[in-house]
Design a protein around this motif. Structure first.
Motif, PDB file in Angstrom:
ATOM      1  N   THR A 121       0.835  -1.194   0.000  1.00 48.73           N
ATOM      2  CA  THR A 121       0.000   0.000   0.000  1.00 48.73           C
ATOM      3  C   THR A 121       0.872   1.246   0.000  1.00 48.73           C
ATOM      4  OG1 THR A 121      -0.143  -0.012   2.419  1.00 48.73           O
ATOM      5  CG2 THR A 121      -1.895  -1.132   1.201  1.00 48.73           C
ATOM      6  N   GLY A 122       0.458   2.218  -0.802  1.00 49.13           N
ATOM      7  CA  GLY A 122       1.169   3.486  -0.875  1.00 49.13           C
ATOM      8  C   GLY A 122       0.233   4.638  -0.584  1.00 49.13           C
ATOM      9  N   PRO A 123       0.763   5.812  -0.268  1.00 45.89           N
ATOM     10  CA  PRO A 123      -0.086   6.964   0.058  1.00 45.89           C
ATOM     11  C   PRO A 123      -0.925   7.401  -1.134  1.00 45.89           C
ATOM     12  CG  PRO A 123       2.224   7.620  -0.142  1.00 45.89           C
ATOM     13  CD  PRO A 123       2.200   6.138  -0.191  1.00 45.89           C
ATOM     14  N   TYR A 124      -2.179   7.719  -0.867  1.00 49.81           N
ATOM     15  CA  TYR A 124      -3.127   8.105  -1.914  1.00 49.81           C
ATOM     16  C   TYR A 124      -4.140   9.065  -1.301  1.00 49.81           C
ATOM     17  CZ  TYR A 124      -6.799   7.611  -5.490  1.00 49.81           C
ATOM     18  OH  TYR A 124      -7.745   7.853  -6.451  1.00 49.81           O
ATOM     19  N   ILE A 125      -4.513  10.095  -2.045  1.00 51.96           N
ATOM     20  CA  ILE A 125      -5.503  11.061  -1.571  1.00 51.96           C
ATOM     21  C   ILE A 125      -6.852  10.712  -2.180  1.00 51.96           C
ATOM     22  CG2 ILE A 125      -6.182  13.481  -1.498  1.00 51.96           C
ATOM     23  CD1 ILE A 125      -3.213  14.190  -1.707  1.00 51.96           C
ATOM     24  N   HIS A 126      -7.812  10.390  -1.323  1.00 54.60           N
ATOM     25  CA  HIS A 126      -9.152  10.025  -1.779  1.00 54.60           C
ATOM     26  C   HIS A 126     -10.154  11.082  -1.332  1.00 54.60           C
ATOM     27  CE1 HIS A 126     -12.703   7.737  -2.782  1.00 54.60           C
ATOM     28  NE2 HIS A 126     -13.145   7.879  -1.549  1.00 54.60           N
ATOM     29  N   PHE A 127     -10.934  11.590  -2.291  1.00 48.19           N
ATOM     30  CA  PHE A 127     -11.990  12.552  -1.998  1.00 48.19           C
ATOM     31  C   PHE A 127     -13.341  11.843  -2.049  1.00 48.19           C
ATOM     32  CE2 PHE A 127      -8.638  15.427  -3.290  1.00 48.19           C
ATOM     33  CZ  PHE A 127      -8.842  16.559  -2.513  1.00 48.19           C
ATOM     34  N   PRO A 128     -14.027  11.658  -0.924  1.00 50.69           N
ATOM     35  CA  PRO A 128     -15.400  11.146  -0.983  1.00 50.69           C
ATOM     36  C   PRO A 128     -16.254  12.083  -1.835  1.00 50.69           C
ATOM     37  CG  PRO A 128     -14.562  11.097   1.270  1.00 50.69           C
ATOM     38  CD  PRO A 128     -13.582  11.888   0.464  1.00 50.69           C
ATOM     39  N   THR A 129     -17.144  11.527  -2.643  1.00 51.85           N
ATOM     40  CA  THR A 129     -17.932  12.352  -3.554  1.00 51.85           C
ATOM     41  C   THR A 129     -19.233  11.656  -3.912  1.00 51.85           C
ATOM     42  OG1 THR A 129     -17.930  13.479  -5.703  1.00 51.85           O
ATOM     43  CG2 THR A 129     -16.735  11.391  -5.563  1.00 51.85           C
ATOM     44  N   LEU A 130     -20.252  12.457  -4.224  1.00 53.00           N
ATOM     45  CA  LEU A 130     -21.517  11.916  -4.705  1.00 53.00           C
ATOM     46  C   LEU A 130     -21.511  11.716  -6.219  1.00 53.00           C
ATOM     47  CD1 LEU A 130     -24.134  13.958  -2.617  1.00 53.00           C
ATOM     48  CD2 LEU A 130     -23.287  11.644  -2.191  1.00 53.00           C
ATOM     49  N   VAL A 131     -20.521  12.260  -6.922  1.00 48.16           N
ATOM     50  CA  VAL A 131     -20.460  12.132  -8.377  1.00 48.16           C
ATOM     51  C   VAL A 131     -20.160  10.678  -8.742  1.00 48.16           C
ATOM     52  CG1 VAL A 131     -19.308  12.871 -10.490  1.00 48.16           C
ATOM     53  CG2 VAL A 131     -19.642  14.496  -8.615  1.00 48.16           C
ATOM     54  N   PRO A 132     -20.997  10.035  -9.553  1.00 51.18           N
ATOM     55  CA  PRO A 132     -20.706   8.661  -9.971  1.00 51.18           C
ATOM     56  C   PRO A 132     -19.364   8.583 -10.701  1.00 51.18           C
ATOM     57  CG  PRO A 132     -22.969   9.262 -10.524  1.00 51.18           C
ATOM     58  CD  PRO A 132     -22.279  10.522 -10.100  1.00 51.18           C
ATOM     59  N   ASP A 133     -18.552   7.618 -10.328  1.00 54.89           N
ATOM     60  CA  ASP A 133     -17.224   7.442 -10.914  1.00 54.89           C
ATOM     61  C   ASP A 133     -16.404   8.723 -10.790  1.00 54.89           C
ATOM     62  OD1 ASP A 133     -15.156   6.075 -12.187  1.00 54.89           O
ATOM     63  OD2 ASP A 133     -15.814   6.691 -14.183  1.00 54.89           O
ATOM     64  N   GLY A 134     -16.457   9.342  -9.617  1.00 51.72           N
ATOM     65  CA  GLY A 134     -15.764  10.607  -9.412  1.00 51.72           C
ATOM     66  C   GLY A 134     -14.260  10.511  -9.459  1.00 51.72           C
ATOM     67  N   ASP A 135     -13.699   9.308  -9.288  1.00 54.44           N
ATOM     68  CA  ASP A 135     -12.245   9.150  -9.398  1.00 54.44           C
ATOM     69  C   ASP A 135     -11.842   8.578 -10.754  1.00 54.44           C
ATOM     70  OD1 ASP A 135     -13.139   6.574  -9.163  1.00 54.44           O
ATOM     71  OD2 ASP A 135     -11.832   6.021  -7.488  1.00 54.44           O
ATOM     72  N   LEU A 136     -12.813   8.431 -11.666  1.00 58.38           N
ATOM     73  CA  LEU A 136     -12.586   7.916 -13.024  1.00 58.38           C
ATOM     74  C   LEU A 136     -12.002   6.509 -13.017  1.00 58.38           C
ATOM     75  CD1 LEU A 136     -11.176  11.115 -14.793  1.00 58.38           C
ATOM     76  CD2 LEU A 136     -13.549  10.450 -14.386  1.00 58.38           C
ATOM     77  N   SER A 137     -12.254   5.749 -11.967  1.00 58.74           N
ATOM     78  CA  SER A 137     -11.697   4.398 -11.885  1.00 58.74           C
ATOM     79  C   SER A 137     -12.328   3.449 -12.883  1.00 58.74           C
ATOM     80  CB  SER A 137     -11.880   3.840 -10.472  1.00 58.74           C
ATOM     81  OG  SER A 137     -13.256   3.771 -10.132  1.00 58.74           O
ATOM     82  N   GLU A 138     -13.527   3.791 -13.404  1.00 56.27           N
ATOM     83  CA  GLU A 138     -14.158   2.925 -14.394  1.00 56.27           C
ATOM     84  C   GLU A 138     -13.310   2.811 -15.649  1.00 56.27           C
ATOM     85  OE1 GLU A 138     -16.788   1.102 -13.973  1.00 56.27           O
ATOM     86  OE2 GLU A 138     -17.201   1.861 -11.971  1.00 56.27           O
ATOM     87  N   ALA A 139     -12.356   3.743 -15.837  1.00 59.03           N
ATOM     88  CA  ALA A 139     -11.467   3.657 -16.996  1.00 59.03           C
ATOM     89  C   ALA A 139     -10.701   2.352 -17.006  1.00 59.03           C
ATOM     90  CB  ALA A 139     -10.480   4.826 -16.989  1.00 59.03           C
ATOM     91  N   LEU A 140     -10.469   1.791 -15.821  1.00 54.77           N
ATOM     92  CA  LEU A 140      -9.658   0.583 -15.741  1.00 54.77           C
ATOM     93  C   LEU A 140     -10.408  -0.649 -16.203  1.00 54.77           C
ATOM     94  CD1 LEU A 140      -7.851   1.160 -12.330  1.00 54.77           C
ATOM     95  CD2 LEU A 140      -7.025   1.627 -14.624  1.00 54.77           C
ATOM     96  N   VAL A 141     -11.729  -0.604 -16.222  1.00 54.44           N
ATOM     97  CA  VAL A 141     -12.500  -1.769 -16.632  1.00 54.44           C
ATOM     98  C   VAL A 141     -13.262  -1.519 -17.924  1.00 54.44           C
ATOM     99  CG1 VAL A 141     -12.734  -2.667 -14.303  1.00 54.44           C
ATOM    100  CG2 VAL A 141     -14.429  -1.059 -15.141  1.00 54.44           C
ATOM    101  N   GLY A 142     -12.939  -0.429 -18.595  1.00 59.52           N
ATOM    102  CA  GLY A 142     -13.503  -0.198 -19.912  1.00 59.52           C
ATOM    103  C   GLY A 142     -14.926   0.308 -19.924  1.00 59.52           C
ATOM    104  N   ASN A 143     -15.429   0.841 -18.816  1.00 62.46           N
ATOM    105  CA  ASN A 143     -16.809   1.317 -18.767  1.00 62.46           C
ATOM    106  C   ASN A 143     -16.831   2.831 -18.893  1.00 62.46           C
ATOM    107  OD1 ASN A 143     -19.425   1.966 -18.239  1.00 62.46           O
ATOM    108  ND2 ASN A 143     -19.474   1.125 -16.175  1.00 62.46           N
ATOM    109  N   VAL A 144     -17.441   3.338 -19.951  1.00 61.28           N
ATOM    110  CA  VAL A 144     -17.513   4.788 -20.118  1.00 61.28           C
ATOM    111  C   VAL A 144     -18.928   5.301 -19.953  1.00 61.28           C
ATOM    112  CG1 VAL A 144     -15.518   4.955 -21.615  1.00 61.28           C
ATOM    113  CG2 VAL A 144     -17.739   4.512 -22.606  1.00 61.28           C
TER     114      VAL A 144
END
Length: 508
Positions: A201-224
């Motif tokens: 595990t490494g340091p990471y800044i996470h912002f809780p948010t109501l925006v769906p896919d607010g961290d754009l992590s869906e990019a990793l599984v091909g969902n746009v």
């Protein structure tokens, strides 16, 4: 400067330069090796293999990885068909039966990212055995390395090794390859590398948010689906950017990916999926954008009443800027979205993670991402203060202020082990700015040899070597484990496993 990255192939080669010294047959060979003449589908030729005293069974039982020489090729599209036709200009594949790995492809149903056996169609097209009902775009295709084994008495004593099973494409001259020491194979080392990454595990800044896919992590599984919903007309470019591809992206302040769009009309754009809010709730929203060409408009939109909330903000500078809204949800508004659009037909812009929307008038629960599995991953709670105004006051702000420790209120956690989203954080944003969490996040695993990680190269080398030597019962693993531990401490990794001062801000 962008973070230094290391490929999976580099990590494997770093480890083999040490591990191969423990195999007498491989100790004098360079890494990687390269063929000195073209081979066949069951042989490779390399005069370096004949160094020293040689015999037919010198390399018996060794695993061989024949590394593909093709660069990753950008995918143009996947067709609606069974089998689906993949268009990738000058892909370099030559025959049916080659195995490829598709990654980063977006928009297709079903998701076609992963490993496929192809049927060759032409220089720019091939098919995969998948019934695609909605076509996709983007991503890359990479030929998978061939993993074979040396046959019994499979060396001719000078330069030719016979292996099995047969490969589809014979290794040409100067093709790189790896020979693994006894007791190790390419797939085993790849699994071990992924295990180390998952456990680190490494340091990471996470912002809780109501925006769906607010961290754009869906990019990793091909969902746009969450983002490429055009407001109208068509975008000429729509892609996720996972690396620093231009001089401006090197200034990206948070996250590991961004949205990149070029527009063909003045009413085009991208928007988030709608998300539910409570009417009259006050909120703070923050977005990081850059306008490479033309002017970019950013707004929070009342989906219930079809109206802009507050005032839309315009950006006309190529450097990264923060757009911040402090507004109240209108009466009778039940859902909102975030919208980005250009005001010129040549508009081009980037939208960076994270996309933050937090409520300030009361506490709200926010889903934590799937990689968050324990409250012990939290190091500290922070807030993002307002930066210095740029040009028009209240329009947008430069990224000029650092994250600061938050004093109150303290977030709390909900743990529902059998829930779809088992971890939630409950917090109330403040006038100081959106709240963030400095957390310990595992590194992402690597899918192909060309995949990169920001995990420190020396740490990965030492940790992988230590793990293999421990499994071999070699006491030298302790030295390498100590090196890995010292490097991890220097890089701020795995702090949950180290002695640290109690966090006085977050109760965990």
């Amino acid at each position: 400067m962008p973070a230094a990255t290391t490929t999976r192939l580099t990590i494997k080669q770093d480890a083999l330069r040490v591990l191969s010294k423990r195999d007498e047959a491989l100790a004098v060979l360079p890494i990687p090796l390269r063929t000195t003449a073209a081979g066949s589908t069951t042989t490779l030729t390399d005069t370096k293999l004949g160094r020293g005293t040689t015999q037919a069974n010198r390399y018996d039982g060794r695993a061989v990885e024949i590394i593909n020489m093709l660069s990753s090729t950008t995918i143009v599209s996947s067709s609606v068909a069974n089998p689906s036709v993949i268009t990738a200009t000058a892909h370099g594949l030559t025959v049916s039966g080659q195995i490829v790995i598709i990654s980063g492809h977006v928009g297709s149903t079903p998701d076609i990212n992963g490993e496929h056996v192809i049927t060759y169609v032409g220089a720019d097209t091939f098919t995969i055995p998948v019934s695609v009902t909605v076509g996709g775009t983007g991503g890359t295709v990479t030929e998978k390395a061939d993993h074979v084994g040396v046959d019994d008495a499979g060396f001719n004593g000078t330069s030719i090794v016979t292996f099995s099973p047969a490969v589809i494409v014979a290794p040409p001259t100067a093709n790189p390859y790896l020979i693994y020491p006894q007791g190790l194979a390419g797939e085993m080392l790849e699994e071990l590398i992924d295990e180390v990454l998952r456990d680190t595990t490494g340091p990471y800044i996470h912002f809780p948010t109501l925006v769906p896919d607010g961290d754009l992590s869906e990019a990793l599984v091909g969902n746009v689906g969450n983002w490429w919903n055009n407001i109208s007309n068509a975008l000429t470019t729509k892609e996720y950017v996972l690396t620093s591809t231009n001089q401006w992206n090197t200034q990206q302040i948070f996250g590991a990916r961004s949205l990149h769009a070029k527009e063909s009309g003045t009413s085009t754009g991208i928007k988030s999926d709608p998300f539910y809010v409570g009417d009259t709730e006050a909120f703070v929203a923050s977005f990081f954008v850059q306008a490479l060409a033309g002017t970019l408009t950013v707004l929070v939109y009342d989906e219930t009443n079809s109206a802009t909330i507050g005032t839309a903000v315009t950006i006309d500078e190529p450097g990264w800027k923060e757009v911040r809204f402090t507004e109240a949800v209108p009466a009778a508004c039940e859902s909102v979205s975030v919208r980005f659009s250009a005001t010129a037909t040549t508009g081009e812009y980037y939208v960076s993670a994270p996309l933050i929307f937090q409520v300030t008038t009361r506490t709200r629960p926010y889903d934590m991402p799937s990689w968050f599995v324990s409250e012990s991953q939290i190091r500290q709670a922070l807030f993002l203060p307002l930066g210095v105004s740029s040009e028009d006051a209240g329009s947008y702000v430069a990224l000029s202020a650092a994250l600061k420790p938050v004093v109150a209120p303290r977030p709390t956690f909900l743990n529902e082990a059998r829930g779809v989203n088992p971890f939630k954080i409950v917090l109330q944003a403040t006038a100081d700015g959106p709240m963030a969490l400095l957390v310990e996040r595992p590194f992402d695993v690597l899918s192909v040899n060309a995949s990169t990680t920001t995990a420190d190269r020396e740490y990965m080398r030492s940790k992988v070597i230590a793990t293999v030597l421990r499994d071999w019962g070699d006491s030298a693993y302790k030295t390498w484990a100590q090196r890995a531990s010292e490097r991890a401490q220097a890089m701020g990794y795995n702090l949950r496993e180290m002695r640290v001062e109690p966090n006085q801000v977050v109760s965990v």
